[in-house]
Design a protein around this motif. Sequence first.
Motif, PDB file in Angstrom:
ATOM      1  N   ILE A 179       0.851  -1.185   0.000  1.00  0.00           N
ATOM      2  CA  ILE A 179       0.000   0.000   0.000  1.00  0.00           C
ATOM      3  C   ILE A 179       0.892   1.242   0.000  1.00  0.00           C
ATOM      4  CG2 ILE A 179      -1.704   1.300   1.348  1.00  0.00           C
ATOM      5  CD1 ILE A 179      -2.775  -1.346   0.143  1.00  0.00           C
ATOM      6  N   THR A 180       0.798   2.037  -1.074  1.00  0.00           N
ATOM      7  CA  THR A 180       1.548   3.290  -1.123  1.00  0.00           C
ATOM      8  C   THR A 180       0.602   4.421  -1.495  1.00  0.00           C
ATOM      9  OG1 THR A 180       2.134   2.981  -3.442  1.00  0.00           O
ATOM     10  CG2 THR A 180       3.703   2.155  -1.826  1.00  0.00           C
ATOM     11  N   GLU A 181       0.944   5.608  -1.060  1.00  0.00           N
ATOM     12  CA  GLU A 181       0.184   6.814  -1.358  1.00  0.00           C
ATOM     13  C   GLU A 181      -0.067   6.878  -2.861  1.00  0.00           C
ATOM     14  OE1 GLU A 181      -1.682   9.558   0.344  1.00  0.00           O
ATOM     15  OE2 GLU A 181       0.125   9.292   1.560  1.00  0.00           O
ATOM     16  N   GLY A 182      -1.309   7.144  -3.255  1.00  0.00           N
ATOM     17  CA  GLY A 182      -1.554   7.395  -4.682  1.00  0.00           C
ATOM     18  C   GLY A 182      -1.934   6.177  -5.498  1.00  0.00           C
ATOM     19  N   THR A 183      -1.241   5.051  -5.311  1.00  0.00           N
ATOM     20  CA  THR A 183      -1.506   3.903  -6.194  1.00  0.00           C
ATOM     21  C   THR A 183      -2.234   2.764  -5.488  1.00  0.00           C
ATOM     22  OG1 THR A 183       0.643   2.908  -5.691  1.00  0.00           O
ATOM     23  CG2 THR A 183       0.550   4.389  -7.591  1.00  0.00           C
ATOM     24  N   TRP A 184      -2.494   2.902  -4.189  1.00  0.00           N
ATOM     25  CA  TRP A 184      -3.063   1.770  -3.434  1.00  0.00           C
ATOM     26  C   TRP A 184      -4.424   1.274  -3.931  1.00  0.00           C
ATOM     27  CZ3 TRP A 184      -7.642   2.312  -0.882  1.00  0.00           C
ATOM     28  CH2 TRP A 184      -8.060   3.615  -0.581  1.00  0.00           C
TER      29      TRP A 184
ATOM     30  N   VAL B 176       7.504  14.177  12.815  1.00  0.00           N
ATOM     31  CA  VAL B 176       7.366  13.649  11.453  1.00  0.00           C
ATOM     32  C   VAL B 176       7.067  12.154  11.512  1.00  0.00           C
ATOM     33  CG1 VAL B 176       8.598  13.206   9.293  1.00  0.00           C
ATOM     34  CG2 VAL B 176       8.820  15.425  10.398  1.00  0.00           C
ATOM     35  N   GLU B 177       7.764  11.428  12.412  1.00  0.00           N
ATOM     36  CA  GLU B 177       7.502   9.987  12.547  1.00  0.00           C
ATOM     37  C   GLU B 177       6.060   9.745  12.987  1.00  0.00           C
ATOM     38  OE1 GLU B 177      10.504   8.738  15.294  1.00  0.00           O
ATOM     39  OE2 GLU B 177      12.053   8.761  13.748  1.00  0.00           O
ATOM     40  N   THR B 178       5.583  10.542  13.924  1.00  0.00           N
ATOM     41  CA  THR B 178       4.213  10.393  14.421  1.00  0.00           C
ATOM     42  C   THR B 178       3.217  10.638  13.298  1.00  0.00           C
ATOM     43  OG1 THR B 178       4.996  11.204  16.545  1.00  0.00           O
ATOM     44  CG2 THR B 178       2.624  11.137  16.233  1.00  0.00           C
ATOM     45  N   LEU B 179       3.449  11.687  12.506  1.00  0.00           N
ATOM     46  CA  LEU B 179       2.568  11.991  11.375  1.00  0.00           C
ATOM     47  C   LEU B 179       2.618  10.871  10.346  1.00  0.00           C
ATOM     48  CD1 LEU B 179       3.330  15.784  10.870  1.00  0.00           C
ATOM     49  CD2 LEU B 179       1.197  14.778  11.698  1.00  0.00           C
ATOM     50  N   ALA B 180       3.816  10.361  10.076  1.00  0.00           N
ATOM     51  CA  ALA B 180       3.960   9.284   9.090  1.00  0.00           C
ATOM     52  C   ALA B 180       3.187   8.055   9.545  1.00  0.00           C
ATOM     53  CB  ALA B 180       5.438   8.947   8.888  1.00  0.00           C
ATOM     54  N   ALA B 181       3.272   7.730  10.833  1.00  0.00           N
ATOM     55  CA  ALA B 181       2.568   6.558  11.357  1.00  0.00           C
ATOM     56  C   ALA B 181       1.063   6.748  11.251  1.00  0.00           C
ATOM     57  CB  ALA B 181       2.982   6.292  12.807  1.00  0.00           C
ATOM     58  N   ALA B 182       0.568   7.958  11.558  1.00  0.00           N
ATOM     59  CA  ALA B 182      -0.870   8.228  11.478  1.00  0.00           C
ATOM     60  C   ALA B 182      -1.331   8.118  10.034  1.00  0.00           C
ATOM     61  CB  ALA B 182      -1.166   9.621  12.028  1.00  0.00           C
ATOM     62  N   SER B 183      -0.537   8.646   9.115  1.00  0.00           N
ATOM     63  CA  SER B 183      -0.900   8.613   7.711  1.00  0.00           C
ATOM     64  C   SER B 183      -0.879   7.168   7.201  1.00  0.00           C
ATOM     65  CB  SER B 183       0.034   9.536   6.929  1.00  0.00           C
ATOM     66  OG  SER B 183       0.472   8.930   5.758  1.00  0.00           O
ATOM     67  N   ALA B 184       0.083   6.368   7.650  1.00  0.00           N
ATOM     68  CA  ALA B 184       0.140   4.952   7.271  1.00  0.00           C
ATOM     69  C   ALA B 184      -1.116   4.237   7.753  1.00  0.00           C
ATOM     70  CB  ALA B 184       1.387   4.291   7.869  1.00  0.00           C
ATOM     71  N   ARG B 185      -1.513   4.506   8.996  1.00  0.00           N
ATOM     72  CA  ARG B 185      -2.716   3.858   9.546  1.00  0.00           C
ATOM     73  C   ARG B 185      -3.957   4.253   8.763  1.00  0.00           C
ATOM     74  NH1 ARG B 185       0.021   3.869  14.198  1.00  0.00           N
ATOM     75  NH2 ARG B 185      -0.519   6.008  14.719  1.00  0.00           N
TER      76      ARG B 185
END
Length: 163
Positions: free
Chosen positions: A7-12, A64-73
């Motif tokens: 799962i990646t941004e845009g193509t998922w 940034v790590e916290t935001l990345a984790a939230a966005s991944a979830r």
Amino acid sequence: MTVVVWITEGTWPACVDAARAHAPQGAEIVLLHVSGQEVPGVAHGAFAGLLGRGHRERDPGTRVETLAAASARQLLDAAAERLGRPCAHVERTGRVEREVVAAVEGAELLVLARDGDRTRLGPHSLGLATRFVVDHAPCPVLLVWPEPAPGADTLPPPPHHHH
């Protein structure tokens, strides 16, 4: 049978749709998201350089790590909803291409999307990380176009052979 969907941004959405179409009923579907370390690492380093160590609570890298984790979830939740079947979520952090290859160990299928130049057929339709994964995946790979594939007229002409 285990099917891993990268799962990646845009193509998922295209990957989830391909998994819905091709994963047998009863297959274990794993939605995989990998956050690269680059951005938080750069933020940590810049912050340490500016202010010295000891101010961890204000370190933007951690934010940034916290935001990345939230966005991944959020991405994984959206993907699971679109899939409409029971599935597992896996979040990994590290060198993206190596984490994906490690994550598909023991899987029967990896579903991933082209993420390079998608205006024409050919090798440039794969980004560097995706190319690495396709070359190194220890299982079969289902490579999908995130939107309808370009026409065969985008194929480069065959090379000239001089005799």
